[in-house]
Design an enzyme around this catalytic site. Structure first.
Site, PDB file in Angstrom:
ATOM      1  CG  HIS A  85      87.581 -41.010  -5.235  1.00  0.00           C
ATOM      2  ND1 HIS A  85      86.847 -42.159  -6.202  1.00  0.00           N
ATOM      3  CD2 HIS A  85      87.671 -41.191  -3.904  1.00  0.00           C
ATOM      4  CE1 HIS A  85      86.791 -42.647  -5.044  1.00  0.00           C
ATOM      5  NE2 HIS A  85      86.835 -42.086  -3.609  1.00  0.00           N
TER       6      HIS A  85
ATOM      7  CE  LYS B  11      83.204 -45.976   1.007  1.00  0.00           C
ATOM      8  NZ  LYS B  11      83.853 -46.567   2.615  1.00  0.00           N
TER       9      LYS B  11
ATOM     10  CE  LYS C  60      84.600 -41.798   0.677  1.00  0.00           C
ATOM     11  NZ  LYS C  60      85.115 -42.352   1.960  1.00  0.00           N
TER      12      LYS C  60
ATOM     13  CG  ASP D 207      82.374 -43.024   3.864  1.00  0.00           C
ATOM     14  OD1 ASP D 207      81.796 -42.303   5.781  1.00  0.00           O
ATOM     15  OD2 ASP D 207      83.266 -43.289   3.863  1.00  0.00           O
TER      16      ASP D 207
ATOM     17  CD  GLU E  93      82.275 -45.834   5.401  1.00  0.00           C
ATOM     18  OE1 GLU E  93      82.369 -46.018   4.567  1.00  0.00           O
ATOM     19  OE2 GLU E  93      84.107 -45.450   5.946  1.00  0.00           O
TER      20      GLU E  93
ATOM     21  CG  ASP F  29      86.283 -45.601   8.384  1.00  0.00           C
ATOM     22  OD1 ASP F  29      87.300 -45.720   8.590  1.00  0.00           O
ATOM     23  OD2 ASP F  29      86.146 -44.979   6.757  1.00  0.00           O
TER      24      ASP F  29
ATOM     25  CE  LYS G 135      89.334 -47.175   5.923  1.00  0.00           C
ATOM     26  NZ  LYS G 135      88.653 -45.521   5.547  1.00  0.00           N
TER      27      LYS G 135
ATOM     28  CD  GLU H 190      86.039 -48.575   2.583  1.00  0.00           C
ATOM     29  OE1 GLU H 190      85.318 -48.029   1.873  1.00  0.00           O
ATOM     30  OE2 GLU H 190      86.709 -47.977   3.209  1.00  0.00           O
TER      31      GLU H 190
HETATM   32 MG   LIG Z   1      84.710 -44.225   6.063  1.00  0.00          MG
END
Ligand SMILES: [Mg+2]
Length: 374
Positions: free
Chosen positions: A21, A166, A168, A197, A223, A248, A272, A326
């Site tokens: 990831h 999304k 990255k 993001d 993001e 975020d 979060k 998410e």
């Molecule tokens: Mg984020």
């Protein structure tokens, strides 16, 4: 006689992920969870989870540091306290330890799970009740390879598992990242929403340049494009573009939320539970967003099932959650430490039935994956 907290254990669990990831700051090959087990004098056990992204590369707490803080400072402060008074127990933790929000979030979850089991109600009911029983869940395409990401998105759309993706970005040159994202958006068209993001990787000039190109490519949400500390810069970007900007890393608790709202620095807040120090901190942050007319989004620290379902109970009680969630952490793991893994279908995560979190630990899996038994 009062029901008191009798023991608190923090267990490091290393789980394999289904694929590497890639994020702007780290590439994850596995995920380390801190699983908390909190027992009370009435025999009831609550569980919680604190999990970070890429060790220390995303936030200020690491799994090993979380365990140390709990074992050395937080657990001793909880032993003997009233297990049925969650706010009282958390006030005590806030007195003995500053910060350490991830660790506190795991402990608060365990207290709430135990109290839900004690009263025979789901955690969301303890919070006042769920206004939705399923949460839309996006998927992060993070293999880093355009063709492979498109293939993965097509498969997940066909399976009706996710219809928002999304990406990255922030590792490569702005132009290369935008080309990657734009190719995926072109391939998926109106069948899916595509968001990015940047995880703070850009400076403001890169941000202005990158967002202009991403907006032109039809990307739906940007993001945290620049450093969390640069709130005024974020406000300038938010004012300059129509595509919504989401904060975020810049928004941890209600105080950050107030400041960002005052500056007009974000159109959306990523909530979060870990970064807000628990579900109640997340709800307070959300309330500021609501008051300021800022859209809300349910974020993840890529927790396993325990942390994900804890967040889900909280997110299900929010009056508005315009950008969905998410909460796909459990899907990124090859295996887990709960008996029944969360259910994902029709592009959404469903809350489990049952009191507290509605989850039970799988003792064999826990014994197998815990670091101290490897
Ligand atoms: Mg984020």
């Amino acid at each position: 006689m009062a029901t008191t907290i009798t023991s608190v254990d923090a267990i490091l669990v290393d789980l394999p992920t289904i694929r590497a990831h890639q994020l702007a700051m780290a590439t994850m090959q596995q995920q380390t969870l801190v699983i908390v087990r909190l027992r009370a004098s009435d025999g009831i056990e609550g569980i919680g989870e604190a999990t970070t992204i890429g060790g220390l590369s995303y936030g200020e707490e690491s799994p090993e540091g979380i365990k140390l803080a709990i074992d050395t400072y937080l657990a001793p402060a909880l032993i003997g306290q009233d297990a049925t008074n969650v706010h009282g127990a958390m006030a005590r933790l806030n007195k003995v330890a500053r910060g350490n929000r991830f660790a506190k979030s795991a402990l608060e979850t365990a207290l709430l799970d135990a109290q839900g089991k004690r009263l025979g109600v789901p955690l969301a009911t303890l919070l006042g009740g769920a206004v939705r029983d399923a949460l839309p869940v996006l998927w992060t395409l993070a293999s880093g390879d355009t063709a492979r990401d498109i293939e993965e998105a097509e498969r997940l759309l066909a399976e009706r598992r996710h219809d928002t993706f999304k990406l990255k970005i922030g590792r490569r040159a702005v132009r290369d990242d935008v080309a990657h994202v734009a190719a995926i958006k072109r391939a998926l068209g109106d069948r899916a929403r595509v968001t990015v993001d940047v995880n703070q990787a850009w400076n403001e000039a890169d941000g202005a340049n990158g967002i202009a190109m991403l907006e032109a490519a039809g990307i739906d949400l940007i993001e945290q494009p620049i450093a969390r500390e640069n709130r005024v810069g974020l406000a300038r970007l938010a004012a300059r573009f129509v595509v919504p900007i989401m904060a975020d890393e810049a928004v941890t608790g209600p105080e950050d939320a107030m400041e960002l709202a005052r500056l007009g620095a974000a159109d959306v807040f990523a909530l979060k539970i870990a970064k807000s120090g628990g579900i109640f901190g997340m709800l307070r942050t959300a309330a500021v967003g609501d008051a300021a007319g800022i859209a809300l989004y349910g974020g993840t620290m890529l927790e396993g099932s325990v942390g994900t379902i804890a967040a889900a109970h909280g997110f299900c009680t929010l009056p508005q959650l315009a950008w969905g969630t998410e909460l796909f952490g459990p899907l990124l793991l090859k295996d887990d430490v709960v008996l029944e893994r969360p259910a994902y279908r029709d592009f959404a995560l469903r809350l489990p039935d049952g009191p507290g979190l509605g989850l039970a630990l799988d003792e064999d899996k826990l014994a197998h994956y815990r670091r101290d038994c490897a």
